[in-house]
Scaffold this motif. Structure first.
Motif, mmCIF file in Angstrom:
data_model
loop_
_atom_site.group_PDB
_atom_site.id
_atom_site.type_symbol
_atom_site.label_atom_id
_atom_site.label_comp_id
_atom_site.label_asym_id
_atom_site.label_seq_id
_atom_site.Cartn_x
_atom_site.Cartn_y
_atom_site.Cartn_z
ATOM 1 N N LYS A 1 0.858 -1.184 0.000
ATOM 2 C CA LYS A 1 0.000 0.000 0.000
ATOM 3 C C LYS A 1 0.896 1.235 0.000
ATOM 4 O O LYS A 1 1.917 1.280 0.685
ATOM 5 N N PRO A 2 0.531 2.254 -0.753
ATOM 6 C CA PRO A 2 1.338 3.475 -0.731
ATOM 7 C C PRO A 2 1.218 4.168 0.623
ATOM 8 O O PRO A 2 0.196 4.079 1.303
ATOM 9 N N ASN A 3 2.297 4.797 1.014
ATOM 10 C CA ASN A 3 2.270 5.548 2.273
ATOM 11 C C ASN A 3 1.354 6.753 2.116
ATOM 12 O O ASN A 3 1.310 7.378 1.059
ATOM 13 N N PRO A 4 0.646 7.095 3.178
ATOM 14 C CA PRO A 4 -0.198 8.295 3.091
ATOM 15 C C PRO A 4 0.667 9.536 2.904
ATOM 16 O O PRO A 4 1.816 9.571 3.322
ATOM 17 N N ASP A 5 0.121 10.529 2.254
ATOM 18 C CA ASP A 5 0.847 11.762 1.981
ATOM 19 C C ASP A 5 0.851 12.616 3.243
ATOM 20 O O ASP A 5 -0.093 13.343 3.521
ATOM 21 N N ASP A 6 1.937 12.514 4.010
ATOM 22 C CA ASP A 6 2.053 13.273 5.261
ATOM 23 C C ASP A 6 2.905 14.507 5.004
ATOM 24 O O ASP A 6 4.115 14.438 4.882
ATOM 25 N N ARG A 7 2.252 15.647 4.890
ATOM 26 C CA ARG A 7 2.946 16.891 4.602
ATOM 27 C C ARG A 7 3.085 17.748 5.844
ATOM 28 O O ARG A 7 3.520 18.893 5.757
#
Length: 76
Positions: free
Chosen positions: A5-11
């Motif tokens: 699963k792709p990592n969530p976009d944590d900005r």
């Protein structure tokens, strides 16, 4: 098949990371300028060219910081 699963976009900390990158790049520019005093003309030219690239990178980082800060404001 093993799909990751792709990592969530944590900005959330992008601004801080970019600010750190700006500071490190500025320190590299300053250290390189100090080195030029002891460098041959050929080395000086290489250092100056690299520092120009670094200065452009700093400008880009600062633009990204503005974008990230604006995105952070919109999320609140």
């Amino acid at each position: 098949m093993n799909r990751q699963k792709p990592n969530p976009d944590d900005r959330s900390d992008n601004v801080e990371k970019l600010q750190s990158m700006v500071q490190n790049t500025i320190e590299n520019i300053e250290a390189a300028e100090e080195t030029m005093a002891f460098s041959s003309p050929e080395e000086k030219a290489k250092i100056q060219a690299k520092n120009e690239k670094r200065k452009h990178a700093v400008e880009g980082f600062r633009e990204e910081i503005k974008d990230e800060a604006a995105a952070r404001e919109r999320e609140q």
